[in-house]
Write a protein that holds these residues in place. Structure first.
Motif, mmCIF file in Angstrom:
data_model
loop_
_atom_site.group_PDB
_atom_site.id
_atom_site.type_symbol
_atom_site.label_atom_id
_atom_site.label_comp_id
_atom_site.label_asym_id
_atom_site.label_seq_id
_atom_site.Cartn_x
_atom_site.Cartn_y
_atom_site.Cartn_z
ATOM 1 N N ARG A 272 2.917 6.669 -1.156
ATOM 2 C CA ARG A 272 3.699 5.693 -0.397
ATOM 3 C C ARG A 272 3.628 4.304 -1.047
ATOM 4 O O ARG A 272 2.566 3.883 -1.479
ATOM 5 C CB ARG A 272 3.187 5.566 1.049
ATOM 6 N N ARG A 273 4.775 3.661 -1.166
ATOM 7 C CA ARG A 273 4.854 2.276 -1.637
ATOM 8 C C ARG A 273 5.736 1.485 -0.693
ATOM 9 O O ARG A 273 6.742 2.000 -0.202
ATOM 10 C CB ARG A 273 5.521 2.205 -3.020
ATOM 11 N N SER A 274 5.382 0.209 -0.449
ATOM 12 C CA SER A 274 6.279 -0.664 0.309
ATOM 13 C C SER A 274 7.492 -0.965 -0.558
ATOM 14 O O SER A 274 7.370 -1.134 -1.766
ATOM 15 C CB SER A 274 5.577 -1.981 0.651
ATOM 16 N N ALA B 89 1.991 -8.644 15.139
ATOM 17 C CA ALA B 89 1.155 -7.874 14.213
ATOM 18 C C ALA B 89 1.942 -7.599 12.929
ATOM 19 O O ALA B 89 1.357 -7.393 11.862
ATOM 20 C CB ALA B 89 0.731 -6.548 14.855
ATOM 21 N N ARG C 78 1.126 -0.192 -7.534
ATOM 22 C CA ARG C 78 0.399 -1.422 -7.867
ATOM 23 C C ARG C 78 -1.063 -1.062 -8.013
ATOM 24 O O ARG C 78 -1.495 -0.009 -7.537
ATOM 25 C CB ARG C 78 0.596 -2.468 -6.763
ATOM 26 N N ARG D 34 -4.725 -0.452 -7.231
ATOM 27 C CA ARG D 34 -5.401 -0.186 -5.959
ATOM 28 C C ARG D 34 -6.884 -0.486 -6.136
ATOM 29 O O ARG D 34 -7.409 -0.375 -7.251
ATOM 30 C CB ARG D 34 -5.181 1.262 -5.543
ATOM 31 N N TRP E 237 5.900 -3.801 5.591
ATOM 32 C CA TRP E 237 5.194 -4.428 6.713
ATOM 33 C C TRP E 237 4.931 -5.871 6.299
ATOM 34 O O TRP E 237 4.110 -6.127 5.413
ATOM 35 C CB TRP E 237 3.902 -3.677 6.977
ATOM 36 N N LEU E 238 5.687 -6.804 6.912
ATOM 37 C CA LEU E 238 5.585 -8.211 6.529
ATOM 38 C C LEU E 238 5.322 -9.076 7.752
ATOM 39 O O LEU E 238 5.643 -8.692 8.867
ATOM 40 C CB LEU E 238 6.882 -8.672 5.862
ATOM 41 N N THR E 239 4.789 -10.271 7.548
ATOM 42 C CA THR E 239 4.673 -11.278 8.609
ATOM 43 C C THR E 239 5.509 -12.497 8.194
ATOM 44 O O THR E 239 6.445 -12.883 8.885
ATOM 45 C CB THR E 239 3.204 -11.692 8.832
ATOM 46 N N GLU E 240 5.237 -13.048 7.041
ATOM 47 C CA GLU E 240 5.914 -14.236 6.535
ATOM 48 C C GLU E 240 5.624 -15.436 7.438
ATOM 49 O O GLU E 240 5.047 -15.295 8.517
ATOM 50 C CB GLU E 240 7.405 -13.960 6.359
HETATM 51 C C1 FMN Z 1 -0.461 -7.797 8.426
HETATM 52 C C2 FMN Z 1 0.231 -7.792 7.068
HETATM 53 C C3 FMN Z 1 1.144 -8.782 6.762
HETATM 54 C C4 FMN Z 1 1.763 -8.808 5.513
HETATM 55 N N1 FMN Z 1 2.666 -9.798 5.260
HETATM 56 C C5 FMN Z 1 3.230 -9.858 4.027
HETATM 57 C C6 FMN Z 1 4.168 -10.903 3.724
HETATM 58 O O1 FMN Z 1 4.476 -11.751 4.565
HETATM 59 N N2 FMN Z 1 4.709 -10.930 2.475
HETATM 60 C C7 FMN Z 1 4.392 -9.979 1.512
HETATM 61 O O2 FMN Z 1 4.904 -10.049 0.387
HETATM 62 N N3 FMN Z 1 3.529 -8.958 1.785
HETATM 63 C C8 FMN Z 1 2.950 -8.891 3.007
HETATM 64 N N4 FMN Z 1 2.082 -7.874 3.290
HETATM 65 C C9 FMN Z 1 1.775 -6.863 2.216
HETATM 66 C C10 FMN Z 1 2.812 -5.729 2.163
HETATM 67 O O3 FMN Z 1 2.933 -5.101 3.407
HETATM 68 C C11 FMN Z 1 2.376 -4.643 1.156
HETATM 69 O O4 FMN Z 1 1.095 -4.226 1.410
HETATM 70 C C12 FMN Z 1 2.403 -5.060 -0.236
HETATM 71 O O5 FMN Z 1 3.710 -5.375 -0.511
HETATM 72 C C13 FMN Z 1 1.903 -3.990 -1.160
HETATM 73 O O6 FMN Z 1 2.600 -2.815 -1.067
HETATM 74 P P1 FMN Z 1 2.025 -1.360 -0.679
HETATM 75 O O7 FMN Z 1 2.152 -1.235 0.802
HETATM 76 O O8 FMN Z 1 2.906 -0.439 -1.423
HETATM 77 O O9 FMN Z 1 0.616 -1.279 -1.140
HETATM 78 C C14 FMN Z 1 1.449 -7.803 4.540
HETATM 79 C C15 FMN Z 1 0.569 -6.761 4.857
HETATM 80 C C16 FMN Z 1 -0.053 -6.766 6.107
HETATM 81 C C17 FMN Z 1 -1.015 -5.648 6.433
#
Ligand code: FMN
Length: 187
Positions: free
Chosen positions: A11-13, A160, A175, A177, A136-139
């Motif tokens: 899985r990748r974001s 959340a 990426r 790990r 999954w982002l907050t920003e």
């Molecule tokens: C609570 C939370 C908030 C996040 N907010 C952001 C964000 O605002 N911007 C961002 O680029 N990644 C954010 N991330 C990271 C991405 O969700 C993600 O983990 C990252 O892009 C790496 O990708 P992966 O899920 O494939 O490991 C956040 C992760 C978590 C758990």
């Protein structure tokens, strides 16, 4: 390996800009949210809830995000304000997971927050298992009261995460790990 292990291993974001429609149907989204809510929850408090942001709501909330950004950054140009206005408008659906963790006689607030995090990750896994991709982002605006008010969060509620959900145009390579040697201690 089985499908679940394979999914967790690969899985990748996928950034929202790379998420396309069609999104899940209403029935499919209900299934994903039902699965997302099947998480460990100390005291069975369900200290979380979902906001489904789709269709015109994505641009309506986007306008609030851009207005807040513009108010704080009078120097911002039109391109930047457009970027802010589009923060929730790329993926066909964005699910905001709201934490309603609060003081409780028995269940520490920290554990309620952890459960909200588990809901976010369960939704990510379920959506990916259903063939979608997620981010999954907050920003910055997850912490902005003007935006949280527009989303209808009470003063005690927190975000959340925004789970952007759609069809991946392309899936990025993996990426780095964390190395187990750095994160595992056997005692
Ligand atoms: C609570 C939370 C908030 C996040 N907010 C952001 C964000 O605002 N911007 C961002 O680029 N990644 C954010 N991330 C990271 C991405 O969700 C993600 O983990 C990252 O892009 C790496 O990708 P992966 O899920 O494939 O490991 C956040 C992760 C978590 C758990």
């Amino acid at each position: 390996m089985n499908a679940t292990l394979d999914l967790l291993r690969t899985r990748r974001s996928v950034p929202p800009l790379r998420l396309d429609g069609p999104g899940p149907s209403a029935a499919e989204l209900d299934t994903l949210l039902t699965l997302a809510a099947r998480v460990p929850d100390h005291g069975k408090l369900a200290p979380w809830r979902f906001l489904v942001i789709e269709g015109e709501a994505r641009t309506r909330i986007g306008a609030t995000i851009a207005a807040a950004y513009g108010a704080d950054h009078p120097e911002a140009d039109a391109a930047r304000l457009d970027l802010e206005a589009g923060r929730l408008a790329h993926a066909p659906v964005v699910v905001a997971v709201v934490s309603r963790a609060g003081p409780h006689t028995k269940i520490p607030e920290w554990e309620q927050v952890l459960s909200a995090g588990a809901v976010c990750m369960n939704l990510v896994v379920a959506a990916n298992a259903a063939g979608y991709a997620t981010s999954w982002l907050t920003e910055w605006f997850a912490y902005d009261r003007r935006v949280l008010d527009a989303l209808g969060l009470s003063p005690a509620e927190k975000l959340a995460g925004f789970i952007h959900l759609g069809r991946p145009q392309e899936v990025p390579g993996d990426r780095p790990r964390p190395d187990l040697a750095d994160i595992v201690t056997r005692i």
